[in-house]
Design a protein around this motif. Structure first.
Motif, PDB file in Angstrom:
ATOM      1  N   SER A   1     -10.666 -27.133  19.002  1.00  0.00           N
ATOM      2  CA  SER A   1     -11.568 -26.139  19.593  1.00  0.00           C
ATOM      3  C   SER A   1     -11.707 -26.296  21.099  1.00  0.00           C
ATOM      4  CB  SER A   1     -12.954 -26.241  18.939  1.00  0.00           C
ATOM      5  OG  SER A   1     -12.864 -26.021  17.549  1.00  0.00           O
ATOM      6  N   GLY A   2     -10.890 -27.157  21.685  1.00  0.00           N
ATOM      7  CA  GLY A   2     -10.973 -27.390  23.123  1.00  0.00           C
ATOM      8  C   GLY A   2     -11.598 -28.741  23.428  1.00  0.00           C
ATOM      9  N   ILE A   3     -11.996 -28.931  24.683  1.00  0.00           N
ATOM     10  CA  ILE A   3     -12.600 -30.191  25.105  1.00  0.00           C
ATOM     11  C   ILE A   3     -14.034 -30.285  24.594  1.00  0.00           C
ATOM     12  CG2 ILE A   3     -13.258 -31.624  27.077  1.00  0.00           C
ATOM     13  CD1 ILE A   3     -10.279 -31.366  26.709  1.00  0.00           C
ATOM     14  N   ARG A   4     -14.331 -31.420  23.952  1.00  0.00           N
ATOM     15  CA  ARG A   4     -15.689 -31.713  23.509  1.00  0.00           C
ATOM     16  C   ARG A   4     -16.052 -33.107  24.029  1.00  0.00           C
ATOM     17  NH1 ARG A   4     -15.462 -27.149  22.990  1.00  0.00           N
ATOM     18  NH2 ARG A   4     -15.963 -25.812  21.212  1.00  0.00           N
ATOM     19  N   GLU A   5     -17.327 -33.287  24.422  1.00  0.00           N
ATOM     20  CA  GLU A   5     -17.691 -34.479  25.180  1.00  0.00           C
ATOM     21  C   GLU A   5     -18.760 -35.335  24.498  1.00  0.00           C
ATOM     22  OE1 GLU A   5     -16.804 -32.608  29.620  1.00  0.00           O
ATOM     23  OE2 GLU A   5     -18.876 -32.963  28.990  1.00  0.00           O
ATOM     24  N   VAL A   6     -18.739 -36.623  24.862  1.00  0.00           N
ATOM     25  CA  VAL A   6     -19.806 -37.578  24.560  1.00  0.00           C
ATOM     26  C   VAL A   6     -20.159 -38.241  25.878  1.00  0.00           C
ATOM     27  CG1 VAL A   6     -20.441 -39.689  23.335  1.00  0.00           C
ATOM     28  CG2 VAL A   6     -18.988 -37.982  22.204  1.00  0.00           C
ATOM     29  N   TRP A   7     -21.442 -38.214  26.236  1.00  0.00           N
ATOM     30  CA  TRP A   7     -21.878 -38.840  27.479  1.00  0.00           C
ATOM     31  C   TRP A   7     -22.428 -40.227  27.158  1.00  0.00           C
ATOM     32  CZ3 TRP A   7     -24.801 -34.590  30.791  1.00  0.00           C
ATOM     33  CH2 TRP A   7     -23.909 -33.518  31.027  1.00  0.00           C
ATOM     34  N   VAL A   8     -22.093 -41.192  28.006  1.00  0.00           N
ATOM     35  CA  VAL A   8     -22.440 -42.592  27.750  1.00  0.00           C
ATOM     36  C   VAL A   8     -23.381 -43.091  28.841  1.00  0.00           C
ATOM     37  CG1 VAL A   8     -21.538 -44.896  27.259  1.00  0.00           C
ATOM     38  CG2 VAL A   8     -20.111 -42.869  26.807  1.00  0.00           C
ATOM     39  N   GLY A   9     -24.560 -43.541  28.425  1.00  0.00           N
ATOM     40  CA  GLY A   9     -25.543 -44.096  29.354  1.00  0.00           C
ATOM     41  C   GLY A   9     -25.669 -45.594  29.168  1.00  0.00           C
ATOM     42  N   TYR A  10     -25.569 -46.361  30.272  1.00  0.00           N
ATOM     43  CA  TYR A  10     -25.649 -47.820  30.217  1.00  0.00           C
ATOM     44  C   TYR A  10     -26.376 -48.391  31.433  1.00  0.00           C
ATOM     45  CZ  TYR A  10     -21.582 -46.773  33.115  1.00  0.00           C
ATOM     46  OH  TYR A  10     -20.748 -46.235  34.061  1.00  0.00           O
ATOM     47  N   ASP A  11     -26.826 -47.508  32.322  1.00  0.00           N
ATOM     48  CA  ASP A  11     -27.493 -47.949  33.544  1.00  0.00           C
ATOM     49  C   ASP A  11     -28.862 -47.266  33.634  1.00  0.00           C
ATOM     50  OD1 ASP A  11     -27.684 -49.387  35.913  1.00  0.00           O
ATOM     51  OD2 ASP A  11     -26.822 -47.782  37.119  1.00  0.00           O
ATOM     52  N   GLY A  12     -29.604 -47.573  34.671  1.00  0.00           N
ATOM     53  CA  GLY A  12     -30.975 -47.069  34.762  1.00  0.00           C
ATOM     54  C   GLY A  12     -31.867 -47.862  33.824  1.00  0.00           C
ATOM     55  N   CYS A  13     -33.053 -47.314  33.526  1.00  0.00           N
ATOM     56  CA  CYS A  13     -33.932 -48.025  32.600  1.00  0.00           C
ATOM     57  C   CYS A  13     -34.657 -47.088  31.648  1.00  0.00           C
ATOM     58  CB  CYS A  13     -34.948 -48.884  33.363  1.00  0.00           C
ATOM     59  SG  CYS A  13     -36.055 -47.933  34.427  1.00  0.00           S
ATOM     60  N   ALA A  14     -34.191 -45.834  31.569  1.00  0.00           N
ATOM     61  CA  ALA A  14     -34.868 -44.871  30.707  1.00  0.00           C
ATOM     62  C   ALA A  14     -34.261 -44.836  29.312  1.00  0.00           C
ATOM     63  CB  ALA A  14     -34.814 -43.489  31.345  1.00  0.00           C
ATOM     64  N   SER A  15     -32.939 -44.807  29.219  1.00  0.00           N
ATOM     65  CA  SER A  15     -32.285 -44.698  27.912  1.00  0.00           C
ATOM     66  C   SER A  15     -30.845 -45.187  28.013  1.00  0.00           C
ATOM     67  CB  SER A  15     -32.296 -43.242  27.417  1.00  0.00           C
ATOM     68  OG  SER A  15     -31.577 -42.419  28.322  1.00  0.00           O
ATOM     69  N   ALA A  16     -30.300 -45.527  26.871  1.00  0.00           N
ATOM     70  CA  ALA A  16     -28.906 -45.970  26.823  1.00  0.00           C
ATOM     71  C   ALA A  16     -28.316 -45.565  25.482  1.00  0.00           C
ATOM     72  CB  ALA A  16     -28.816 -47.480  27.013  1.00  0.00           C
ATOM     73  N   GLY A  17     -27.017 -45.329  25.460  1.00  0.00           N
ATOM     74  CA  GLY A  17     -26.353 -44.990  24.203  1.00  0.00           C
ATOM     75  C   GLY A  17     -25.277 -43.936  24.398  1.00  0.00           C
ATOM     76  N   PHE A  18     -24.871 -43.335  23.287  1.00  0.00           N
ATOM     77  CA  PHE A  18     -23.858 -42.285  23.262  1.00  0.00           C
ATOM     78  C   PHE A  18     -24.555 -40.983  22.876  1.00  0.00           C
ATOM     79  CE2 PHE A  18     -21.929 -46.340  22.218  1.00  0.00           C
ATOM     80  CZ  PHE A  18     -20.794 -46.377  23.018  1.00  0.00           C
ATOM     81  N   PHE A  19     -24.388 -39.955  23.698  1.00  0.00           N
ATOM     82  CA  PHE A  19     -25.133 -38.710  23.525  1.00  0.00           C
ATOM     83  C   PHE A  19     -24.169 -37.543  23.325  1.00  0.00           C
ATOM     84  CE2 PHE A  19     -27.542 -41.684  26.040  1.00  0.00           C
ATOM     85  CZ  PHE A  19     -28.810 -41.641  25.490  1.00  0.00           C
ATOM     86  N   THR A  20     -24.438 -36.720  22.301  1.00  0.00           N
ATOM     87  CA  THR A  20     -23.591 -35.559  22.007  1.00  0.00           C
ATOM     88  C   THR A  20     -24.328 -34.235  22.203  1.00  0.00           C
ATOM     89  OG1 THR A  20     -24.193 -35.418  19.661  1.00  0.00           O
ATOM     90  CG2 THR A  20     -22.415 -36.934  20.244  1.00  0.00           C
ATOM     91  N   GLY A  21     -25.601 -34.314  22.568  1.00  0.00           N
ATOM     92  CA  GLY A  21     -26.402 -33.094  22.688  1.00  0.00           C
ATOM     93  C   GLY A  21     -27.180 -32.791  21.429  1.00  0.00           C
ATOM     94  N   SER A  22     -26.672 -33.238  20.285  1.00  0.00           N
ATOM     95  CA  SER A  22     -27.389 -33.037  19.024  1.00  0.00           C
ATOM     96  C   SER A  22     -27.714 -34.355  18.335  1.00  0.00           C
ATOM     97  CB  SER A  22     -26.550 -32.173  18.066  1.00  0.00           C
ATOM     98  OG  SER A  22     -25.303 -32.792  17.812  1.00  0.00           O
ATOM     99  N   ARG A  23     -27.002 -35.416  18.730  1.00  0.00           N
ATOM    100  CA  ARG A  23     -27.234 -36.724  18.142  1.00  0.00           C
ATOM    101  C   ARG A  23     -27.235 -37.781  19.233  1.00  0.00           C
ATOM    102  NH1 ARG A  23     -25.806 -37.827  12.806  1.00  0.00           N
ATOM    103  NH2 ARG A  23     -26.569 -39.910  13.349  1.00  0.00           N
ATOM    104  N   THR A  24     -27.943 -38.873  18.964  1.00  0.00           N
ATOM    105  CA  THR A  24     -27.939 -40.037  19.851  1.00  0.00           C
ATOM    106  C   THR A  24     -27.515 -41.254  19.045  1.00  0.00           C
ATOM    107  OG1 THR A  24     -29.739 -39.144  21.208  1.00  0.00           O
ATOM    108  CG2 THR A  24     -29.331 -41.497  21.376  1.00  0.00           C
ATOM    109  N   TYR A  25     -26.617 -42.033  19.599  1.00  0.00           N
ATOM    110  CA  TYR A  25     -26.132 -43.254  18.942  1.00  0.00           C
ATOM    111  C   TYR A  25     -26.384 -44.424  19.889  1.00  0.00           C
ATOM    112  CZ  TYR A  25     -23.667 -39.841  16.056  1.00  0.00           C
ATOM    113  OH  TYR A  25     -23.363 -38.784  15.234  1.00  0.00           O
ATOM    114  N   GLY A  26     -26.852 -45.540  19.345  1.00  0.00           N
ATOM    115  CA  GLY A  26     -27.215 -46.694  20.161  1.00  0.00           C
ATOM    116  C   GLY A  26     -26.033 -47.282  20.914  1.00  0.00           C
ATOM    117  N   LEU A  27     -26.330 -47.988  21.996  1.00  0.00           N
ATOM    118  CA  LEU A  27     -25.301 -48.612  22.828  1.00  0.00           C
ATOM    119  C   LEU A  27     -24.888 -49.946  22.203  1.00  0.00           C
ATOM    120  CD1 LEU A  27     -23.836 -48.102  25.574  1.00  0.00           C
ATOM    121  CD2 LEU A  27     -25.453 -49.751  26.557  1.00  0.00           C
ATOM    122  N   TYR A  28     -23.643 -49.991  21.754  1.00  0.00           N
ATOM    123  CA  TYR A  28     -23.070 -51.202  21.171  1.00  0.00           C
ATOM    124  C   TYR A  28     -21.713 -51.486  21.825  1.00  0.00           C
ATOM    125  CZ  TYR A  28     -26.538 -51.350  17.388  1.00  0.00           C
ATOM    126  OH  TYR A  28     -27.707 -51.449  16.663  1.00  0.00           O
TER     127      TYR A  28
END
Length: 249
Positions: free
Chosen positions: A196-223
């Motif tokens: 269906s084309g390019i689909r993305e997962v954004w990865v947060g590991y810096d800052g101090c608000a949140s961390a993990g893998f984000f798809t817009g509909s789900r959040t997965y913890g940073l491991y």
């Protein structure tokens, strides 16, 4: 004057013998001629048969015992058949890798968790490749820091490693910090090739608000398990608030 009887007998016998010899000679010459004729005919038949076989092979046919051609599948037929099977069995795979854009929505989204609607990857979708893009996301300093391409096998391994994760890693600390310190200085965007084309997962590991893998509909913890599959080369950060408390990445 009649010849004596004793002289007539041998002459008659000689005449018969001469006639017999002549007949025998004619018969032998006839048989020899017939034999030669048959040999010539057989030779001609063999030559004609050999020529027919040569012609048959030259046009691609194989002659059976009854003289009929046995059809042989041509390479064109085989390739067409194989091509049709492969086309039906293989999924549609993007032919080229889309490079990381210099200007990406993550730079202005206000956070690595703000994945736009319709952009995120459904982790149940098959993926055919991956371009990992690392960005600096400070308000006054935005840029592409590095990129790395991965094949379909590694891309699928990364997806499989993410989708089994819980929503949060309980081993990571929960920070309380001022809003200006909560913003991350960088983030990684995983751009997966799909049917269906390019689909993305954004990865947060810096800052101090949140961390993990984000798809817009789900959040997965940073491991560490997914991180170590794509944090390579220029995509690998030198530090990160949550990375400093995460082992094994």
């Amino acid at each position: 004057m009649p010849e004596p009887e004793d002289e007539l007998g041998p002459k008659i016998a000689d005449a018969f013998q001469t006639k017999a010899d002549a007949v025998r000679g004619l018969r032998e010459r006839g048989l020899a001629a017939e034999a030669r004729r048959r040999i010539r005919k057989r030779r001609q038949t063999l030559i004609a048969g050999a020529a027919a076989v040569v012609v048959a092979f030259s046009i691609g046919g194989v002659w059976g015992a009854i003289g009929g051609p046995s059809p042989i599948a041509t390479s064109q037929d085989s390739s067409s058949s194989a091509g049709g099977s492969a086309k039906e069995a293989a999924p549609e795979v993007p032919a080229t890798v889309t490079p990381c854009p210099e200007q990406h929505p993550v730079l202005t989204a206000g956070g690595h968790e703000a994945v736009p609607l319709g952009t995120g990857l459904d982790l149940e979708m098959p993926v055919y490749g991956l371009q990992a893009c690392r960005y600096r996301v400070l308000p006054d300093n935005t840029m592409l820091l590095g990129s790395q391409s991965f094949n379909a096998t590694t891309a699928q391994q990364i997806v499989d490693a993410i989708k089994v994760l819980p929503e949060r890693n309980p081993d990571l600390p929960v920070f309380k910090c001022a809003p200006e310190l909560a913003k991350p200085s960088e983030a990684i965007v995983l751009r997966f090739d799909t049917a269906s084309g390019i689909r993305e997962v954004w990865v947060g590991y810096d800052g101090c608000a949140s961390a993990g893998f984000f798809t817009g509909s789900r959040t997965y913890g940073l491991y560490a398990a997914p991180l170590k599959l794509f944090m390579k080369g220029t995509v690998r950060p030198t530090e990160g608030t949550y990375l400093d408390h995460l082992e094994g990445w």
